[in-house]
Design an enzyme around this catalytic site. Structure first.
Site, PDB file in Angstrom:
ATOM      1  N   LYS A 106      -6.275   5.638   7.133  1.00 53.16           N
ATOM      2  CA  LYS A 106      -6.249   6.317   5.832  1.00 53.16           C
ATOM      3  C   LYS A 106      -7.645   6.621   5.311  1.00 53.16           C
ATOM      4  O   LYS A 106      -7.861   7.643   4.653  1.00 53.16           O
ATOM      5  CB  LYS A 106      -5.471   5.500   4.792  1.00 53.16           C
ATOM      6  CG  LYS A 106      -6.099   4.179   4.363  1.00 53.16           C
ATOM      7  CD  LYS A 106      -5.687   3.044   5.257  1.00 53.16           C
ATOM      8  CE  LYS A 106      -6.188   1.696   4.780  1.00 53.16           C
ATOM      9  NZ  LYS A 106      -5.742   0.602   5.687  1.00 53.16           N
ATOM     10  N   LYS A 206      -5.283   6.027   0.262  1.00 49.16           N
ATOM     11  CA  LYS A 206      -3.881   6.383   0.491  1.00 49.16           C
ATOM     12  C   LYS A 206      -3.413   7.448  -0.499  1.00 49.16           C
ATOM     13  O   LYS A 206      -2.636   8.338  -0.144  1.00 49.16           O
ATOM     14  CB  LYS A 206      -3.026   5.121   0.396  1.00 49.16           C
ATOM     15  CG  LYS A 206      -3.352   4.086   1.470  1.00 49.16           C
ATOM     16  CD  LYS A 206      -2.710   2.743   1.195  1.00 49.16           C
ATOM     17  CE  LYS A 206      -3.133   1.715   2.238  1.00 49.16           C
ATOM     18  NZ  LYS A 206      -2.650   0.360   1.939  1.00 49.16           N
TER      19      LYS A 206
END
Length: 436
Positions: A106, A206
């Site tokens: 991420k 994220k």
């Protein structure tokens, strides 16, 4: 039976979790896609390290990263080692070599995702990343496919299990932050250096990835407001409970008249919300679509098998189509969720213009006129008070005075706090959190 061969970069938590699932569910996977999955090569740092999972007698362990991109037998490169530069070079090279890529990274996608998606589009290969956000929760595919016909109005997420575990322990057991963090480290939920988790950076990575899928635009990481949980105290959690809230580290993004408001911050969540009840090291994401309404996904946000399961889901999606007559030519992976188009940069609502309810805790000297002075300053800054509580605590430095506001502009809140903190009765700086 025909097999799909994988090249793994990293055989730590995620890589070994993937191997364990392949061993345990091999027959089921073959039934699903009509072919076997084999780990042909795994790149590791230490060839002599003992491994709890054996991916098979035919798997080669090596320290040479180039084996993954130059071996013509490898169909899919799986990047699960983390980091930035080395991972970027591997993914770029693999895509340019005509290989599909699955990643759990991420941080890299938040920093350089648009660049890599452009390379993937030009190569016509898949760059899949379900495991990059919320572990085993299938939020990427949900946004990309299941909710593709909806306009997302709002997205809220508890995306870091470490932070959620710490806040849960503080809430249920009355621990202070330091004690809860130490327990999380003892249990393996927090790293020795927990900065990315407790300061909100992991959650921010994220959120950047998911915002692209939710809104079809790129919200640059360096423009995202980020606040961690280190300022949360048991006193704040106690006050939040009395007002009917629980404190959570939230990622939020929403569309406000065509502009995107987003950020990461501790927030007071009404206890009636399912998000408020997400405990321990679990993750959850709440998406509100204009057609479907609110949808919530909940599950394990990290760990070997939950994250390995998300990696495997991407591998299966690719493996269903590749190397099959008529399929390979027609298969065009949709990496961005928008037909692989390069996404425009978001039209960002300036963070200081965002509006929300707020929780304020001022610590002040116990003397007449203080409450009136604070209330006047809040009124002068266009902040309307919904509730107020003052409690004397003989063991505390100063007296805590707590206000819950009606919806207010962030800039007014910042200016008001600055003014009150400068007053001569203020003992400690104000603690302020948004309210959902």
């Amino acid at each position: 039976m025909e097999s799909v061969k994988l090249g793994l970069a990293g055989f730590g938590t995620v890589g070994s979790g993937l191997a364990a699932i392949l061993e345990e569910n091999g027959d089921w996977i073959e039934r699903r896609i009509g072919r076997k999955l084999e780990i042909r090569t795994a790149v590791v740092r230490d060839l002599n390290k003992a491994r709890a999972v054996n991916p098979g007698p035919d798997t080669e362990f090596t320290t040479d990263m180039t084996r993954l991109t130059t071996d013509p037998e490898i169909d899919i490169v799986v990047e699960c080692m983390g980091g930035l530069e080395t991972a970027y070079d591997l993914i770029r090279t693999a895509l340019e070599a005509g290989k599909h890529v699955v990643t759990a990274n991420k941080h890299l996608l938040a920093e350089r995702g648009p660049e890599l998606f452009s390379i993937a589009r030009k190569s016509g290969k898949g760059l899949y990343y379900e495991a990059s956000c919320a572990g085993g929760i299938p939020i990427v595919e949900t946004l990309k496919s299941s909710l593709a016909g909806d306009r997302v109005l709002e997205m809220l997420g508890i995306l870091n299990g470490t932070a959620n575990y710490i806040l849960s322990e503080m809430t249920t057991k009355g621990m202070d932050f330091g004690t809860a963090l130490a327990l999380a480290q003892d249990l393996g939920y927090a790293e020795a250096d927990p900065t990315f988790d407790i300061e909100g950076f992991d959650t921010a990575h994220k959120l950047c990835v998911l915002s692209r899928l939710a809104f079809g635009v790129d919200y640059p990481l360096d423009r995202l407001p980020i606040q961690g949980i280190t300022s949360v105290t048991p006193l704040d959690i106690q006050f939040a409970r009395e007002f009917g809230y629980r404190v959570k580290l939230l990622a939020h993004a929403r569309s406000v008249e065509g502009r995107i408001e987003a950020g990461v911050h501790p927030a007071l969540v009404p206890y009636t919300y399912l998000l408020a009840r997400v405990g321990g090291n679990y993750n959850a994401v709440r998406v509100v679509g204009n057609a479907v309404g609110p949808v919530m996904l909940h599950g394990q946000g990290a760990g070997d098998k939950p994250t390995g399961s998300a990696v495997l889901a991407d591998i299966l999606d690719i493996a269903k189509h590749m190397n099959r007559p008529g399929c390979e030519e027609a298969y065009r992976p949709d990496n961005t969720g928008f037909g692989n188009a390069d996404l425009p940069e978001a039209d960002i609502l300036p963070p200081e213009e965002a509006r929300s309810k707020y929780y304020f805790r001022f610590t002040v000297a116990d003397r007449p006129g203080v409450m009136a002075a604070i209330a006047k300053s809040m009124a002068d800054h266009s902040i309307s008070i919904a509730q107020a509580v003052q409690k004397t605590d003989e063991d505390s430095e100063g007296v805590p005075v707590v206000f819950i506001s009606h919806e207010s502009r962030a800039k007014d809140v910042t200016d008001c706090i600055e003014a009150i903190d400068a007053m001569d009765f203020t003992v400690l700086p104000c603690v302020c959190f948004r309210i959902l």
